[in-house]
Design a protein around this motif. Structure first.
Motif, PDB file in Angstrom:
ATOM      1  N   LYS A 208       1.880  -0.327  10.505  1.00 40.88           N
ATOM      2  CA  LYS A 208       2.695  -0.491   9.300  1.00 40.88           C
ATOM      3  C   LYS A 208       3.291  -1.887   9.212  1.00 40.88           C
ATOM      4  CE  LYS A 208       6.840   1.338  11.523  1.00 40.88           C
ATOM      5  NZ  LYS A 208       7.378  -0.008  11.714  1.00 40.88           N
ATOM      6  N   VAL A 213       3.469  -2.122   5.200  1.00 46.54           N
ATOM      7  CA  VAL A 213       3.695  -0.906   4.416  1.00 46.54           C
ATOM      8  C   VAL A 213       4.743  -0.046   5.114  1.00 46.54           C
ATOM      9  CG1 VAL A 213       1.364  -0.967   3.493  1.00 46.54           C
ATOM     10  CG2 VAL A 213       1.826   0.328   5.590  1.00 46.54           C
ATOM     11  N   ARG A 214       5.146   1.013   4.429  1.00 47.98           N
ATOM     12  CA  ARG A 214       6.107   1.956   4.995  1.00 47.98           C
ATOM     13  C   ARG A 214       5.372   3.099   5.685  1.00 47.98           C
ATOM     14  NH1 ARG A 214      11.352   2.930   1.118  1.00 47.98           N
ATOM     15  NH2 ARG A 214      12.081   0.755   1.050  1.00 47.98           N
ATOM     16  N   SER A 215       6.026   3.657   6.702  1.00 45.95           N
ATOM     17  CA  SER A 215       5.426   4.771   7.446  1.00 45.95           C
ATOM     18  C   SER A 215       6.525   5.715   7.881  1.00 45.95           C
ATOM     19  CB  SER A 215       4.658   4.257   8.665  1.00 45.95           C
ATOM     20  OG  SER A 215       4.200   5.319   9.469  1.00 45.95           O
ATOM     21  N   ILE A 227       0.770   6.122   6.099  1.00 49.47           N
ATOM     22  CA  ILE A 227       0.237   4.758   5.916  1.00 49.47           C
ATOM     23  C   ILE A 227      -0.785   4.735   4.786  1.00 49.47           C
ATOM     24  CG2 ILE A 227      -1.211   2.993   6.994  1.00 49.47           C
ATOM     25  CD1 ILE A 227       0.160   3.650   9.645  1.00 49.47           C
TER      26      ILE A 227
END
Length: 754
Positions: A208, A213-215, A227
């Motif tokens: 991530k 990105v967000r996880s 993800i």
């Protein structure tokens, strides 16, 4: 009491005077032990024994030997030299440069702000100097401990700090009560499966930050689902930087073994250059953090926000205080993994402990396993004191909790750096801890500009080498069933939370152990006495306890029903029994008595015999093999359970054996009609080789039990002899004329003929 043993061939007698209160244990070894099981002990006697045990323990604590064992610094400090000081300084400085970026990165795995990784990286080092038994172990956060902390504390720093305190208490108690053996229940396959799964989960948790990105989620599957759901928000600059950092780290890793010039013809400049290259490769994490931290600071100064930074890190040392035993209701907690702030509900101490669940068991166990693995990797075959390591890491984690650190142990990667740097004693931890303190005091403002992708690359480049895929092939060649607990642990840890996954692996291992305990193997042998009486010998290969006793009873009854022969249970390998076994053995004796078939017990250990006597079982026990065979021979001739082999029959069996080997005669032979016992999965085939103890156990070969004082005539033989057997008979007669005492059994005869 006198025990005698007659040797079959040498005709010598061995006599040993044994006191009345002592008896033999073991079938072939003369071990004299006091039989305490037959002594009736009251509750008061047990209390006296416990009092004596505690007094002895208390006396041992203050003995010089115990003091040196529990304070290893007393052993190596008086021998400390200038060379040791230089080696420890270089190694401590090198490991310190490795610890700082790793601590910042591991905090993200634990779901905590970066400063908590540094808080747990210095005080434990100082404690380990006094209590640690291995010079190569640098105490601090590890990737596995960080992941377990995240799954147990859920990113709440109060729970993480309390977890460090409770973990230390549990580890210390395990050390004081000598419970280091518990790691023996984690087998090699389970450990490999767990380590490989953890490596993949850690790698996933850092993807991530590489992608920007967000996880969310605590398991491997949940993390990848989150993800993929947020993949449309990928940040190209973070991704490019992360991949570039991974490539650089892998290249610098190869520089560790790079040597310039010929080792035998190196001048001073080349030697210094080689040392510089080695130091650069060893401290590659610190070099990467400094380089890209400077780049991040420059980009931030010109207003470029294309890279994600780790952000603010509080300056200075932590506040030394008691670990939080509760959480106020108005506390704002930052979840570093999800990058969100959340207001927590108030929690009491019992609620905090309840939320930790099985992590309170798994975290100390895995910390010990990781620490012992580091110690063994650099011990060069020397034994590792698991009890002392438990005391050391337990005390270190308790101290870390007062400095707001989360659980840690000795990491294998840092241990490798420590060993390669030439560490000499545990004092190298002093310099490592000092460098971390200096970083907290003076360098925290600059940590703000370190890109998250750089820290993620450091972790990924380290954990990809901890996936133990190489063990699969040798495990397949050695014992394929070991793959079952290993693969089960691997899959369970990926699908379930880690603490449940490791428990699944251990549980499967225990099931395997219990199955083998419940299904002992029975060796089955057909034997004949000197005067021709046949009988059956069954030998269990382990203790008879409640999981296995019904199986043993059924198998013995099954073999007993196939023939009317007397049955002898060889108890040489039975070193323990319980009340359930005594009850079932009583039923077994009744089963044989109901069909008027004899059953005897040979070499039953006295303490096992006392268990059976407590159930009031009438057993026929023998400790001398000659007496056993005499008892079988003295059975009534008209008994249905007694079969006798005539001498001509035995000679015919010998002749058939010789003719089958030569394949020269097609005439029909009279074959001894032996009972055929089919080989099952748990019963070995009839053995035709001599038993392990000559003179006590008799050979199962029919042609090896012919008495030397019996000379059969040709009239008694109902079938014509082959040329080879006739030659054997004549040579036997010749031997008898030369030496009347010479053995005439078939085995010696054939050897001499050769």
């Amino acid at each position: 009491m006198r025990h005698t043993r007659n040797h079959r061939h040498s005709r010598t007698e061995i006599s040993i005077e044994v006191p009345a209160q002592c008896q033999f244990k073991g079938s072939n070894a003369f071990e004299v032990t006091k039989d305490l099981d037959n002594e009736k002990m009251t509750a008061l006697d047990h209390l006296k024994l416990f009092k004596k045990f505690t007094e002895d323990k208390a006396k041992n604590i203050f003995r010089k030997k115990m003091l040196y064992k529990r304070l290893p610094i007393l052993t190596w400090l008086p021998k400390y030299t200038k060379e040791d000081a230089i080696g420890d300084l270089v190694a401590g400085f090198t490991v310190g440069l490795t610890v700082i970026p790793q601590a910042l990165a591991y905090s993200g795995i634990a779901g905590l702000p970066p400063n908590y990784g540094l808080y747990g990286s210095f005080l434990g080092c100082f404690i380990y100097i006094f209590l640690g038994s291995s010079k190569d172990v640098p105490m601090g956060p590890t990737a596995i401990a960080s992941l377990l902390t995240f799954q147990t504390a859920k990113g709440v720093w109060q729970r993480a700090v309390l977890l460090s305190f409770l973990t230390g208490i549990i580890e210390l108690l395990m050390g004081l009560f000598n419970l280091g053996f518990l790691i023996d229940f984690v087998s090699g396959p389970v450990s490999s499966g767990f380590t490989s799964a953890v490596s993949l989960i850690i790698l996933t948790s850092q993807v991530k930050d590489i992608l920007g990105v967000r996880s969310s989620g605590t398991t491997f599957v949940q993390a990848w689902i989150s993800i993929i759901e947020d993949i449309h928000n990928i940040r190209l600059w973070d991704t490019a930087l992360g991949l570039a950092c991974i490539a650089i780290l892998l290249l610098m890793r190869q520089m560790v073994n790079l040597k310039l010039g010929d080792e035998k013809k190196q001048n001073l400049f080349v030697k210094i250059l080689n040392k510089f290259v080695w130091l650069l490769a060893t401290a590659r994490n610190a070099v990467l953090v400094i380089t890209f931290g400077a780049i991040g600071a420059y980009l931030y100064s010109i207003g470029d926000r294309s890279l994600k930074m780790i952000g603010y890190v509080p300056a200075g040392l932590p506040t030394f205080q008691l670990p939080p035993f509760s959480i106020p209701g108005d506390v704002i907690s930052r979840n570093q993994t999800e990058g969100e702030h959340a207001e927590l509900k108030g929690e009491s101490f019992t609620e905090m402990v309840s939320n930790m669940g099985s992590g309170l068991i798994v975290v100390p166990l895995i910390a010990l396993l990781e620490n012992i693995a580091t110690c063994k990797a650099f011990s060069h075959g020397k034994p590792v004191d698991a009890t002392q390591e438990l005391i050391a890491i337990g005390t270190a984690n308790i101290a870390n909790s007062f400095a707001q650190g989360y659980p840690g142990s000795g990491a294998l990667a840092r241990g490798a750096v420590n060993n390669a740097s030439g560490v000499r004693t545990q004092l190298g931890n002093l310099y490592t801890g000092t460098i971390v303190i200096l970083a907290l005091l003076y360098l925290t403002p600059y940590f703000y500009y370190i890109p998250k992708a750089t820290l993620a690359a450091i972790i990924i480049a380290a954990v990809i080498f901890t996936v133990e895929y190489r063990v699969i092939k040798p495990m397949w060649r050695s014992k394929r069933t070991d793959l079952i607990p290993g693969l089960s642990t691997f899959i369970a840890c990926l699908v379930l939370p880690l603490e449940l996954g490791i428990l699944v692996g251990i549980g499967i291992n225990v099931v395997f152990i219990l199955y083998h305990a419940a299904r002992p193997k029975l060796r089955l042998e057909f034997m004949v006495t000197d005067n021709g009486h046949k009988y059956l010998v069954l030998t269990p290969d382990r203790c008879i306890i409640f999981p296995s006793v019904e199986f043993v009873r059924n198998e013995i009854n099954k073999q007993g029903l196939k023939s009317t022969l007397p049955v002898v249970i060889d108890c040489s390998h039975i070193y323990g029994a319980d009340f359930t076994a005594a009850k079932v053995i009583s039923t077994l004796v009744d089963d044989f008595g109901s069909r008027k078939q004899k059953i005897f017990f040979y070499n039953l250990k006295p303490h096992v015999s006392s268990v059976f006597e407590g159930a009031k079982i009438d057993l026929k026990i023998f400790y001398n093999f000659d007496e056993l065979e005499n008892a079988i021979a003295e059975m009534p001739e008209d008994s249905d359970s007694l079969e006798k082999v005539s001498i001509p029959d035995r000679i015919s069996e010998e002749n058939e054996f010789e003719d089958n080997k030569s394949n020269k005669s097609d005439k029909p032979k009279q074959v001894l009609n032996l009972p055929k016992f089919p080989s099952t999965g748990e019963i070995s085939e009839i053995k035709n080789s001599p038993r392990n103890s000559p003179g006590v156990h008799r050979s199962a070969n029919i042609d090896k039990v012919i008495s030397s004082n019996v000379q059969p005539s040709s009239a008694n033989n109902s079938q014509p002899s082959s040329p080879k057997s006739e030659l054997n008979r004549k040579i036997r007669e010749l031997y008898k004329k030369i030496d009347p005492e010479a053995p005439t059994n078939s085995s010696n005869l054939n050897n001499d003929t050769k």
